[in-house]
Design a protein around this motif. Structure first.
Motif, PDB file in Angstrom:
ATOM      1  N   TYR A  75       0.913  -1.137  -0.180  1.00 12.48           N
ATOM      2  CA  TYR A  75       0.063  -0.035   0.247  1.00 12.48           C
ATOM      3  C   TYR A  75       0.871   1.173  -0.082  1.00 12.48           C
ATOM      4  O   TYR A  75       2.053   1.061  -0.077  1.00 12.48           O
ATOM      5  N   ASN A  76       0.330   2.427   0.088  1.00 11.65           N
ATOM      6  CA  ASN A  76       0.981   3.656  -0.184  1.00 11.65           C
ATOM      7  C   ASN A  76       1.850   3.879  -1.202  1.00 11.65           C
ATOM      8  O   ASN A  76       3.148   4.234  -1.364  1.00 11.65           O
ATOM      9  N   SER A  77       1.243   3.477  -2.618  1.00 13.96           N
ATOM     10  CA  SER A  77       1.823   3.792  -3.725  1.00 13.96           C
ATOM     11  C   SER A  77       1.815   5.100  -4.048  1.00 13.96           C
ATOM     12  O   SER A  77       2.460   5.496  -5.166  1.00 13.96           O
ATOM     13  N   GLU A  78       1.137   5.818  -3.380  1.00  7.95           N
ATOM     14  CA  GLU A  78       1.298   7.433  -3.418  1.00  7.95           C
ATOM     15  C   GLU A  78       2.493   7.974  -2.884  1.00  7.95           C
ATOM     16  O   GLU A  78       2.897   9.159  -3.306  1.00  7.95           O
ATOM     17  N   LYS A  79       3.376   7.253  -2.035  1.00 10.72           N
ATOM     18  CA  LYS A  79       4.785   7.422  -1.352  1.00 10.72           C
ATOM     19  C   LYS A  79       4.333   8.639  -0.648  1.00 10.72           C
ATOM     20  O   LYS A  79       5.424   9.387  -0.603  1.00 10.72           O
ATOM     21  N   ALA A  80       3.514   8.549   0.179  1.00 13.37           N
ATOM     22  CA  ALA A  80       3.103   9.737   1.187  1.00 13.37           C
ATOM     23  C   ALA A  80       3.989   9.387   2.450  1.00 13.37           C
ATOM     24  O   ALA A  80       4.416   8.374   2.806  1.00 13.37           O
ATOM     25  N   ASN A  81       4.378  10.772   3.042  1.00 18.02           N
ATOM     26  CA  ASN A  81       5.105  10.446   4.387  1.00 18.02           C
ATOM     27  C   ASN A  81       4.437  11.324   5.507  1.00 18.02           C
ATOM     28  O   ASN A  81       4.862  11.197   6.555  1.00 18.02           O
TER      29      ASN A  81
ATOM     30  N   VAL B 226      -4.951   9.580   5.150  1.00 13.29           N
ATOM     31  CA  VAL B 226      -5.617  10.210   4.143  1.00 13.29           C
ATOM     32  C   VAL B 226      -4.608  10.363   2.985  1.00 13.29           C
ATOM     33  O   VAL B 226      -5.193   9.802   1.772  1.00 13.29           O
ATOM     34  N   ASN B 227      -3.398  10.562   3.013  1.00 17.67           N
ATOM     35  CA  ASN B 227      -2.610  10.778   1.809  1.00 17.67           C
ATOM     36  C   ASN B 227      -2.141   9.517   1.349  1.00 17.67           C
ATOM     37  O   ASN B 227      -1.588   9.382  -0.069  1.00 17.67           O
ATOM     38  N   ALA B 228      -2.147   8.239   1.965  1.00 17.88           N
ATOM     39  CA  ALA B 228      -1.815   6.845   1.383  1.00 17.88           C
ATOM     40  C   ALA B 228      -2.803   6.330   1.109  1.00 17.88           C
ATOM     41  O   ALA B 228      -2.963   4.936   0.708  1.00 17.88           O
ATOM     42  N   SER B 229      -3.876   6.954   1.006  1.00 16.01           N
ATOM     43  CA  SER B 229      -5.109   6.206   0.243  1.00 16.01           C
ATOM     44  C   SER B 229      -5.942   7.055  -0.767  1.00 16.01           C
ATOM     45  O   SER B 229      -7.115   6.787  -0.690  1.00 16.01           O
ATOM     46  N   GLN B 230      -5.046   7.692  -1.592  1.00 13.65           N
ATOM     47  CA  GLN B 230      -5.827   8.474  -2.471  1.00 13.65           C
ATOM     48  C   GLN B 230      -6.111   7.625  -3.817  1.00 13.65           C
ATOM     49  O   GLN B 230      -7.141   7.948  -4.353  1.00 13.65           O
TER      50      GLN B 230
END
Length: 266
Positions: free
Chosen positions: A239-245, A250-254
């Motif tokens: 998961y977190n293919s958004e590469k959020a930190n 919120v940001n890792a589930s866009q």
């Protein structure tokens, strides 16, 4: 008259609430079905992760008896584990003496894809480690630390003939050989994921890190080894293919979907 009517209603209600099969629940032979006589063995053993206790428990099935608590990542004064000259060094890490961890997942060794009862492997989720318990003695035999990893949740996973124990890093990190501080705002550029292939000696079970695969900065979760026609493949969820930190909830589930990552280790 009113009292008599209420009494009749109450008695009727109590009768109607009587559970069906109450006689068998009270006088049934359930205990006898799970009884294992002294000197006899349970049909199955259940190896249970102990979480932040850093231990592993072993229960007999069907008896439900607690057969042994195996200290792995934490000291145990009762057994002398973590105090004796033989066991204390196993809790040393590159960060010093770490006598605790979150023992999260367990996997048994396999032959031809079938659990063979030789060893059981366990992960340390905090300080990235893999432990091997010898099932001849039901004692921890060795612990290995994993480099280039953080949050060793995605482990241990076993290949079809215990060629490798696989460990994926849950959180991407700068590689260990990186010089200086790496700012978190460069996460997408400088933080990487890794999956580690830990070789297992066929005879002794001794572990050694064979190789690591450098991955994008995603979070690895679970994995399974291919069997039969898919032998040689390893499949990872992430998961977190958004590469959020930041604000990961919120940001890792866009994105609607992440990835299944397949690695051919042969």
């Amino acid at each position: 008259m009113l009292i008599t009517a209420l009494l009749a209603i109450t008695l009727g209600w109590l009768q109607s609430c009587k559970p069906k099969g109450a006689q068998s629940a009270v006088s049934g032979d359930a205990a006898a079905k799970v009884y294992v006589a002294p000197g006899k063995y349970d049909e199955f053993y259940d190896f249970v992760s102990g979480g932040f206790s850093g231990q592993m428990a072993v229960y007999g099935i069907p008896s439900g008896r607690l057969l042994r608590v195996i200290p792995v990542f934490s000291v145990d004064p009762e057994k002398g584990y973590g105090y004796s000259e033989e066991t204390k060094p196993m809790l040393n890490t590159s960060h010093g003496f770490v006598p605790w961890d979150d023992l999260h997942h367990i996997a048994l060794s396999e032959t031809d894809g079938i659990q063979d009862g030789r060893w059981v492997f366990a992960n340390g989720n905090n300080t990235p480690r893999i432990a091997r318990v010898d099932l001849k003695t039901f004692r921890t035999a060795e612990i290995i630390e994993i480099p280039n990893s953080a949050g060793n949740h995605s482990s241990p996973f076993i290949t079809e003939n215990s060629e490798y124990v696989i460990a994926g890093t849950r959180f991407s990190v700068p590689l260990d050989n990186t010089s200086g501080d790496v700012p978190i705002n460069t996460y997408k550029e400088n933080f990487k994921g890794t999956v580690s292939f830990i070789a297992v000696d066929k005879t002794s079970g001794k572990m050694s890190i064979s190789f690591q695969v450098l991955m994008p900065g995603v979070n690895f979760d679970l994995a399974r080894a291919g069997k039969g026609v898919s032998h040689g493949w390893m499949f990872f969820s992430c998961y977190n293919s958004e590469k959020a930190n930041t604000l990961l909830e919120v940001n890792a589930s866009q994105k609607d979907k992440d990835f299944i990552i397949a690695v051919n280790w042969k």
